[in-house]
Enzyme design. Structure first.
Site: not given
Ligand code: FAD
Ligand code: NAP
Length: 339
Positions: A165, A238, A335
């Site tokens: 991340r 998250s 995050e």
């Molecule tokens: P924004 O929120 O608009 O911006 C995020 C940051 O990036 C800000 O600091 C902004 O200034 C910067 N930024 C945006 N665009 C640019 C650009 N073009 N150039 C430079 N900087 C920029 N994230 C995960 O990694 N995995 C997931 O599974 C995941 N699941 C999610 C589920 C839900 C329900 C929600 C609401 C969010 C989730 N996220 C997840 C977080 C989010 O979706 C990601 O981080 C996504 O990439 C954000 O994109 P955005 O365009 O909305 O960014």
């Molecule tokens: P999950 O499957 O319930 O697992 C819980 C956590 O354990 C996850 O966060 C994941 O880490 C870790 N994990 C599970 N299985 C693993 C494996 N085999 N090896 C290493 N790490 C493992 O998680 P969840 O909340 O339902 O989310 C599912 C996936 O979607 C995850 O990858 C999560 O990161 C992603 N997600 C991200 C966001 C966001 O906003 N960043 C929001 C929703 C879901 P990791 O998170 O490192 O994968």
């Protein structure tokens, strides 16, 4: 021709649904418009926020500067070789729509990241990831405009310094570049990743063999069950990262908390502990104060049930960090980007 609006509510532009104002707001649709806006902003010397889909940020106050909404569009197959398709997507394209397009075209590699909200431009920012795949695995290069002088700079995968991340854009180069496009390297012969989470179980429920489409559908089904839909309940996914701690410390914790989950990383020297487990064990799952809460189905997600302020959500996150620290000695890191 750029159009700069003043005192615009950012509520429709952030998935938490926080109602704050931007002093100035401008949507840009081309390189020329980005460069023209940067020129304009030089004369004002205002702070600049680059906005994608607004799904990974929390506003705690009005934004006293210029919000640049990146709306550059386009998807193009730029080349291919025996193994890969090289597909360029502009920053303003929606991430999930791009995933759906790749699923349809049989470009393999991003189906595990289906249904992540937000735009292409933000995907390298925090090296988005889900279900065992991170965007760094498929990024060939990132093209960005340098804010200081408008120069176009290309970063190859290594130069992006991706981590869990993390990327160079989130830290060392924060606020220095506007990402304008990403070049993805997607496989012709699939190498599926179904080992993570409950993808295999979901495929069995669907009675489907692994395929690009089936994995995408499985991920969509799991996510729709577990995560709040931001159009109904405000959230940014998250709120905290999963902490990565030395394995020796993890083994100590396991003596006191036998059920603490952990995943070995970095050759086993470190262990990733699900923050959701730590938060739940600290008593926060389902907690609600006013309209700020900790989502009952996934405590890693903080939510706005309606009219919470950014400060209320932020303060809840601080309370959670403090309680987890007292209970487990682990300091959670946010995050979500705080403004
Ligand atoms: P924004 O929120 O608009 O911006 C995020 C940051 O990036 C800000 O600091 C902004 O200034 C910067 N930024 C945006 N665009 C640019 C650009 N073009 N150039 C430079 N900087 C920029 N994230 C995960 O990694 N995995 C997931 O599974 C995941 N699941 C999610 C589920 C839900 C329900 C929600 C609401 C969010 C989730 N996220 C997840 C977080 C989010 O979706 C990601 O981080 C996504 O990439 C954000 O994109 P955005 O365009 O909305 O960014
Ligand atoms: P999950 O499957 O319930 O697992 C819980 C956590 O354990 C996850 O966060 C994941 O880490 C870790 N994990 C599970 N299985 C693993 C494996 N085999 N090896 C290493 N790490 C493992 O998680 P969840 O909340 O339902 O989310 C599912 C996936 O979607 C995850 O990858 C999560 O990161 C992603 N997600 C991200 C966001 C966001 O906003 N960043 C929001 C929703 C879901 P990791 O998170 O490192 O994968």
């Amino acid at each position: 021709m750029i159009q700069i609006k003043e005192n615009i509510s950012l509520k429709p532009f952030n998935s938490f649904g926080i109602d704050v104002l931007a002093k100035q707001f401008c949507t840009v649709r081309s390189f020329n418009e980005v460069q023209a806006l940067l020129e304009w902003n030089k004369t004002k010397n205002s702070p600049l926020l680059i906005l994608g889909g607004g799904s990974n940020l929390l506003f705690t106050k009005d934004y006293n500067g210029l919000v640049l909404q990146n709306a550059l569009k386009g998807i193009e197959l730029v080349k291919e070789d025996n193994e890969y398709y090289f597909v360029k997507a502009m920053a303003g394209e929606n991430w999930h729509q791009f995933v759906s397009y790749c699923v349809q075209m049989q470009y393999q590699g991003i189906e595990n990241m289906s249904l992540i909200p937000g735009n292409i431009g933000a995907s390298p920012m925090q090296n988005i990831g889900a279900y065992g795949v991170e965007v760094k695995d498929v990024i060939e290069s990132v093209e960005a405009i340098q804010i200081s002088d408008g120069a176009i700079v290309s970063f190859d995968n290594k130069a992006c310094e991706f981590g869990y991340r993390e990327s160079i854009f989130k830290h060392q180069m924060r606020n220095q570049f506007i990402i304008v496009s990403v070049l993805f390297k997607l496989r012709k012969t699939p190498v599926y990743n179904t080992s993570y989470g409950n993808i295999e179980q979901e495929l069995m429920n669907m009675k489907a063999a692994p395929s690009i489409k089936a994995i995408s559908d499985a991920v969509i089904r799991i996510r729709q069950r577990k995560l709040p839909d931001p159009t109904k309940i405000g959230n940014a996914g998250s709120f905290f990262k999963n902490p990565i701690i030395p394995t020796v410390l993890y083994n100590e914790l396991k003596k006191a908390h036998a059920s603490i989950p952990g995943f070995a990383v970095q050759n086993g020297l470190h262990t990733k502990v699900p923050a959701a487990w730590l938060i739940e064990q600290s008593g926060w799952k389902g907690f609600r104060a006013g309209d700020a809460g900790c989502y009952p189905l996934q405590p890693l997600v903080l939510v706005n049930y309606g009219h919470a302020t950014g400060v209320e959500i932020f303060n809840l996150s601080t309370q959670i960090i403090e309680k987890v620290k007292v209970e487990f000695g682990i300091e959670l890191e946010r995050e979500v980007n705080i403004y």
